[in-house]
Design a protein around this motif. Structure first.
Motif, PDB file in Angstrom:
ATOM      1  N   PRO A   1      24.717  29.813   5.215  1.00  9.46           N
ATOM      2  CA  PRO A   1      24.694  30.417   6.407  1.00  9.46           C
ATOM      3  C   PRO A   1      23.038  31.430   6.555  1.00  9.46           C
ATOM      4  O   PRO A   1      22.953  32.083   5.737  1.00  9.46           O
ATOM      5  CB  PRO A   1      25.650  31.622   6.465  1.00  9.46           C
ATOM      6  N   LYS A   2      22.495  30.770   7.486  1.00 11.72           N
ATOM      7  CA  LYS A   2      20.741  31.025   7.330  1.00 11.72           C
ATOM      8  C   LYS A   2      20.561  32.472   7.789  1.00 11.72           C
ATOM      9  O   LYS A   2      19.485  32.959   7.393  1.00 11.72           O
ATOM     10  CB  LYS A   2      20.104  30.046   8.233  1.00 11.72           C
ATOM     11  N   ASP A   3      21.500  33.055   8.445  1.00  8.61           N
ATOM     12  CA  ASP A   3      21.385  34.598   8.746  1.00  8.61           C
ATOM     13  C   ASP A   3      21.813  35.366   7.372  1.00  8.61           C
ATOM     14  O   ASP A   3      21.547  36.971   7.496  1.00  8.61           O
ATOM     15  CB  ASP A   3      22.182  34.964   9.987  1.00  8.61           C
ATOM     16  N   LEU A   4      22.513  34.977   6.650  1.00  7.92           N
ATOM     17  CA  LEU A   4      23.210  35.489   5.438  1.00  7.92           C
ATOM     18  C   LEU A   4      22.065  35.460   4.115  1.00  7.92           C
ATOM     19  O   LEU A   4      22.193  36.514   3.530  1.00  7.92           O
ATOM     20  CB  LEU A   4      24.305  35.344   5.416  1.00  7.92           C
TER      21      LEU A   4
ATOM     22  N   GLU B   1      18.846  33.085   1.870  1.00  5.75           N
ATOM     23  CA  GLU B   1      17.932  31.888   2.149  1.00  5.75           C
ATOM     24  C   GLU B   1      17.668  31.643   0.735  1.00  5.75           C
ATOM     25  O   GLU B   1      17.945  32.075  -0.307  1.00  5.75           O
ATOM     26  CB  GLU B   1      16.792  32.580   2.635  1.00  5.75           C
TER      27      GLU B   1
ATOM     28  N   ASN C   1      15.362  26.952   4.947  1.00  4.81           N
ATOM     29  CA  ASN C   1      15.777  28.060   5.374  1.00  4.81           C
ATOM     30  C   ASN C   1      15.891  28.282   6.909  1.00  4.81           C
ATOM     31  O   ASN C   1      16.731  29.096   7.240  1.00  4.81           O
ATOM     32  CB  ASN C   1      14.955  29.110   4.784  1.00  4.81           C
ATOM     33  N   SER C   2      15.102  27.778   7.714  1.00  4.11           N
ATOM     34  CA  SER C   2      15.263  28.004   9.137  1.00  4.11           C
ATOM     35  C   SER C   2      16.496  27.051   9.757  1.00  4.11           C
ATOM     36  O   SER C   2      17.035  27.626  10.884  1.00  4.11           O
ATOM     37  CB  SER C   2      14.035  27.602   9.950  1.00  4.11           C
TER      38      SER C   2
ATOM     39  N   GLY D   1      19.080  26.035   7.435  1.00  5.15           N
ATOM     40  CA  GLY D   1      20.277  26.717   6.892  1.00  5.15           C
ATOM     41  C   GLY D   1      20.938  25.117   5.921  1.00  5.15           C
ATOM     42  O   GLY D   1      22.079  25.185   5.897  1.00  5.15           O
TER      43      GLY D   1
ATOM     44  N   LYS E   1      19.990  38.174   2.823  1.00 12.76           N
ATOM     45  CA  LYS E   1      19.125  38.531   3.820  1.00 12.76           C
ATOM     46  C   LYS E   1      19.933  39.458   4.809  1.00 12.76           C
ATOM     47  O   LYS E   1      19.347  40.342   5.245  1.00 12.76           O
ATOM     48  CB  LYS E   1      18.907  37.177   4.828  1.00 12.76           C
ATOM     49  N   GLY E   2      21.417  39.561   4.534  1.00 18.05           N
ATOM     50  CA  GLY E   2      22.089  40.693   5.359  1.00 18.05           C
ATOM     51  C   GLY E   2      23.311  40.480   4.393  1.00 18.05           C
ATOM     52  O   GLY E   2      23.544  40.226   3.411  1.00 18.05           O
TER      53      GLY E   2
ATOM     54  N   ASP F   1      30.782  34.080   4.768  1.00 18.17           N
ATOM     55  CA  ASP F   1      30.809  32.773   5.104  1.00 18.17           C
ATOM     56  C   ASP F   1      30.652  31.771   3.952  1.00 18.17           C
ATOM     57  O   ASP F   1      31.199  32.091   2.883  1.00 18.17           O
ATOM     58  CB  ASP F   1      29.173  32.519   5.830  1.00 18.17           C
TER      59      ASP F   1
END
Length: 187
Positions: A66-69, A71, A93-94, A96, A123-124, A128
């Motif tokens: 999950p790239k938003d979670l 890297e 990383n962009s 995922g 990252k957050g 996931d």
């Protein structure tokens, strides 16, 4: 003649049974299978193979994260069973994804064969999966038979940062004194 035919039938039947057991023998898995960390903590996940006693010499896969979670911070091949890489373990990383194709000139087998180690940074916060797709594990049989029977993903949970309240500092106490006239001072 009937004895030879029976022998050939039994031999062929055993060959099919042996082939069936070899064609689905390996598990490609991420370990630990469940990770729970707080934001700011590193996450270390290993990619391994359980060959279930069958010798293998190559593997490939795509790992989706999950790239938003998280890297990828690094990929470490130290201790890998593979000595050559047709496709070095690379990541985006962009997008995922992590992908690789590697092998060894000699067959290896075992229950926890190390492929590589992945270090993630959060990252957050949230939950996931890290998932495996487009995977194959090939037998060391001279034919490259895919022996992969299953993949095991990993659950990932990033807990939000704990907000530590500022310590309560008491208000200073006002000190009051009654003024007194000075005495004994020089003239």
């Amino acid at each position: 003649m009937k004895i030879k035919l029976l022998f050939v039938s039994i031999f062929t039947g055993l060959g099919v049974l042996t082939l069936a057991s070899v064609t689905e023998a390996a598990t490609l898995f991420l370990t630990p299978s469940s990770v729970e960390v707080g934001t700011g903590e590193k996450i270390v996940v290993d990619l391994k193979v359980d060959s279930e006693g069958v010798s293998f010499n190559a593997a490939q896969a795509t790992i989706r994260f999950p790239k938003d979670l998280v890297e990828v911070a690094s990929i470490d091949k130290t201790g890998s069973a593979f000595s050559f890489w047709l496709e070095e373990p690379t990541f985006s990383n962009s997008d995922g994804i992590i992908s690789f194709t590697g092998g060894t000139p000699y067959g290896v087998s075992g229950g926890s064969i190390q492929i590589f180690k992945i270090v993630f940074t959060p990252k957050g916060s949230g939950a996931d999966n890290l998932s495996l797709s487009d995977a194959a594990v090939t037998a060391s049989d001279g034919s490259g038979t895919n022996i992969l029977s299953k993949t095991i993903d990993a659950a990932l949970t990033i807990l939000p940062a704990k907000v530590i309240p500022a310590p309560k500092i008491p208000l200073p106490v006002e000190i009051t004194r009654k003024p007194t006239p000075a005495s004994g001072l020089p003239i």
